[in-house]
Structures are given as structure tokens and as C-alpha cells.
Design an enzyme around this catalytic site. Structure first.
Site, mmCIF file in Angstrom:
data_model
loop_
_atom_site.group_PDB
_atom_site.id
_atom_site.type_symbol
_atom_site.label_atom_id
_atom_site.label_comp_id
_atom_site.label_asym_id
_atom_site.label_seq_id
_atom_site.Cartn_x
_atom_site.Cartn_y
_atom_site.Cartn_z
ATOM 1 N N GLY A 134 -54.702 -24.959 -12.737
ATOM 2 C CA GLY A 134 -54.397 -26.212 -12.044
ATOM 3 C C GLY A 134 -53.723 -25.941 -10.732
ATOM 4 N N SER A 135 -52.399 -25.678 -10.806
ATOM 5 C CA SER A 135 -51.625 -25.517 -9.577
ATOM 6 C C SER A 135 -52.111 -24.325 -8.749
ATOM 7 C CB SER A 135 -50.138 -25.389 -9.903
ATOM 8 O OG SER A 135 -49.939 -24.432 -10.919
ATOM 9 N N HIS A 171 -61.783 -29.033 -15.695
ATOM 10 C CA HIS A 171 -60.899 -29.226 -16.857
ATOM 11 C C HIS A 171 -60.155 -30.562 -16.673
ATOM 12 C CE1 HIS A 171 -58.515 -27.690 -20.268
ATOM 13 N NE2 HIS A 171 -57.453 -28.187 -19.650
ATOM 14 N N MET A 175 -53.306 -36.907 -21.526
ATOM 15 C CA MET A 175 -51.960 -36.853 -22.120
ATOM 16 C C MET A 175 -51.478 -38.266 -22.445
ATOM 17 S SD MET A 175 -50.255 -34.173 -19.512
ATOM 18 C CE MET A 175 -50.858 -32.497 -19.367
ATOM 19 N N GLY A 223 -52.807 -22.483 -18.791
ATOM 20 C CA GLY A 223 -51.383 -22.567 -18.494
ATOM 21 C C GLY A 223 -50.865 -21.346 -17.749
ATOM 22 N N GLY A 224 -50.455 -21.560 -16.514
ATOM 23 C CA GLY A 224 -49.848 -20.479 -15.735
ATOM 24 C C GLY A 224 -50.819 -19.394 -15.304
ATOM 25 N N GLY A 231 -48.388 -30.304 -21.603
ATOM 26 C CA GLY A 231 -47.686 -31.476 -21.088
ATOM 27 C C GLY A 231 -47.539 -31.477 -19.573
ATOM 28 N N PHE A 232 -47.464 -30.299 -18.980
ATOM 29 C CA PHE A 232 -47.219 -30.242 -17.531
ATOM 30 C C PHE A 232 -47.974 -29.091 -16.891
ATOM 31 C CE2 PHE A 232 -43.534 -31.977 -19.671
ATOM 32 C CZ PHE A 232 -43.366 -33.182 -18.994
ATOM 33 N N GLY A 233 -48.320 -29.294 -15.629
ATOM 34 C CA GLY A 233 -48.851 -28.199 -14.828
ATOM 35 C C GLY A 233 -47.695 -27.396 -14.245
ATOM 36 N N MET A 275 -54.809 -34.244 -25.418
ATOM 37 C CA MET A 275 -53.439 -34.062 -25.902
ATOM 38 C C MET A 275 -52.931 -35.444 -26.282
ATOM 39 S SD MET A 275 -52.345 -31.349 -22.940
ATOM 40 C CE MET A 275 -53.668 -31.897 -21.863
HETATM 41 C C1 DX5 Z 1 -50.995 -28.376 -19.495
HETATM 42 C C2 DX5 Z 1 -52.448 -28.600 -19.208
HETATM 43 C C3 DX5 Z 1 -53.006 -27.655 -18.229
HETATM 44 C C4 DX5 Z 1 -52.374 -27.698 -16.863
HETATM 45 C C5 DX5 Z 1 -52.397 -26.287 -16.341
HETATM 46 O O1 DX5 Z 1 -50.642 -29.129 -20.593
HETATM 47 O O2 DX5 Z 1 -53.201 -28.486 -20.409
HETATM 48 O O3 DX5 Z 1 -54.434 -27.740 -18.143
HETATM 49 O O4 DX5 Z 1 -53.017 -28.554 -15.942
HETATM 50 O O5 DX5 Z 1 -51.700 -26.238 -15.160
HETATM 51 P P1 DX5 Z 1 -51.272 -24.880 -14.467
HETATM 52 O O6 DX5 Z 1 -52.537 -24.109 -14.221
HETATM 53 O O7 DX5 Z 1 -50.603 -25.334 -13.220
HETATM 54 O O8 DX5 Z 1 -50.366 -24.151 -15.413
HETATM 55 ZN ZN ZN Z 2 -55.407 -28.377 -20.269
#
Ligand code: DX5
Ligand code: ZN
Length: 224
Positions: free
Chosen positions: A198-199, A33, A37, A177-178, A143-145, A69
Site C-alpha cells: 500500500g504505502s 488489492h 474494514m 503488510g509492511g 486494520g491500518f496501512g 476484514m
Molecule cells: C492492512 C491491510 C493492508 C494494508 C497494507 O490491514 O490489509 O492491505 O493496506 O498497507 P502497507 O503496505 O502500507 O503496510
Molecule cells: Zn489487505
């Protein structure tokens, strides 16, 4: 559809991005993925087509799921098609003519996807479901992980799953997300078959163990 685990490279070590991707693939990831941004549509800045191009040139030939995004999105789509995206997903808010944008992605040889934010209703989905291969439900604001999963995404996944079934088409339902080993079974039970993390993956000590934990949680659910 078989479940796909999609590590988000937003959480990877960018000084060694190619190696990180090869590591998560070796650890059992199905697709990568790739979050783009622009510090305009979302309040963060990440990577663009140049990076995708470099990854492809370096020999990375896996499936790559590009999540755009970016607003306006249209001008950049050709660059991602040329760089070798497998799936290109867009938010309806980022284009004046969503139908045209999705057709451009398809004609360019990639699979089109549509993305819904937590506060974006699914209403346009019925109008374009024939054009997409993937529906992505954001379970955080983009916007953020590292953000916390938003609970109302469960109902949204269920509603999207119903629309996909009604269409009779083979469309993947992705959640982003999450997502972690602890909640992946719940989103799968709500209809998701493609899981961005992600994280949860890149911040873990052992990518293979984390992906295995996710698969075990999925195997414990009714969906496959
Ligand atoms: C957020 C991104 C996600 C992000 C997910 O805007 O679209 O793909 O990397 O990160 P996690 O899994 O840490 O929530
Ligand atoms: Zn994403």
C-alpha cells in the site's frame, strides 16, 4: 507461479480512486488489492461493495483481490461477488462455518482465499486447502496501512509454502503488510509469490519506478 505485485488501494487518494487504479496498472501492477474494514473485526473503516461496483461500472476490468476484514463476513460475500470481485479472501475468525463460506465464494464465480493474522495458527489450512486458490499471510495486524513488517511472518510463510507444496495444488501465497522494495526479496525467498504493498507504492513519487524496484529485487532471488 509468476510473481504478482498487488497495490493496496487503502493508501490511494480516494478522491480520484479510478485514476489511481489506472495509474498503478499502467505502472505495472498485476492485481488490485481492495481492503474492506468494518470497525468491528478491525479498528478501522474503509470501503464496501458499492465502491467495487462503481469501479467495475467505470470500466476497470483488471483482477481485483478483495480482502474482507469484516465480522460476520457471510452476509457481505454475495454483494462482492455481484460487484465483480476476482478473489475474495476471508479470515477464519469471521465466519462460523469456514468450509461453507469458501464454497459460497467458489460457487459465486470468484476464487476463494483464506487469511491468517500474525497470532492465528495455520492449523485450519490443512482442512480447507482443497477449497482455496490463495493463502494470505498477514505480516502486520490488520486494520491500518503503513505499519512495520512483523518478522515472525517469515516462518509462517515458509510453513504455508510447505503445506501448499504438499497439497499439490496451484495456490497463490500472498503476503500483506509492511512490504517494500527493501524486504520483498526476503518474503519471496520464504515462499510468497503475491505481494501486497500500500504505502510503499502509493506514497512514492513514481509508481512505475517503485514497482520496477520491487521486480528487480524479486529477480535477484532464486524464486520466480
Ligand atoms: C492492512 C491491510 C493492508 C494494508 C497494507 O490491514 O490489509 O492491505 O493496506 O498497507 P502497507 O503496505 O502500507 O503496510
Ligand atoms: Zn489487505
Amino acid at each position: 507461479m509468476e510473481p504478482w505485485i498487488a497495490p493496496s488501494i487503502l493508501a490511494a487518494d480516494f478522491t480520484r480512486l479510478g485514476a489511481e487504479i489506472n495509474d498503478v496498472l499502467a505502472a505495472g501492477a498485476d492485481i488490485i488489492h481492495f481492503d474492506v474494514m468494518d470497525n468491528h473485526y478491525v479498528p478501522n473503516l474503509s470501503i464496501g461493495p458499492l465502491v467495487l461496483n462503481s469501479l467495475r461500472k467505470s470500466g476497470i476490468d483488471c483482477l481485483i483481490d478483495v480482502h474482507l476484514m469484516v465480522k460476520p463476513v457471510d452476509r457481505l460475500i454475495g454483494d462482492f461477488l455481484e460487484a465483480g470481485a476476482t478473489i475474495v479472501s476471508v479470515h477464519p475468525e469471521t465466519t462460523e462455518h469456514l468450509h461453507r463460506t469458501l464454497n459460497v465464494i467458489r460457487k459465486g464465480g470468484a476464487q476463494p482465499g483464506i487469511v491468517f493474522n500474525p497470532a492465528t495458527p495455520l492449523t485450519v489450512l490443512a482442512e480447507v486447502i482443497e477449497l482455496v486458490d490463495l493463502v494470505l499471510i498477514m505480516s502486520v495486524n490488520p486494520g491500518f496501512g503503513g505499519q512495520s513488517f512483523i518478522e515472525s511472518s517469515i516462518q509462517k510463510l515458509q510453513a504455508a509454502r510447505t503445506l501448499i507444496e504438499q497439497s499439490g495444488r496451484q495456490v497463490r501465497l500472498e503476503v500483506d503488510g509492511g512490504i517494500k522494495p527493501a524486504n520483498i526479496a526476503r518474503v519471496a525467498a520464504a515462499g510468497a509469490d503475491t505481494f501486497v504493498a500500500g504505502s510503499a507504492i502509493f506514497a512514492s513519487d513514481d509508481y512505475a519506478a517503485t514497482i520496477r524496484e520491487m521486480r528487480e529485487a524479486l529477480n535477484g532471488t532464486a524464486k520466480s
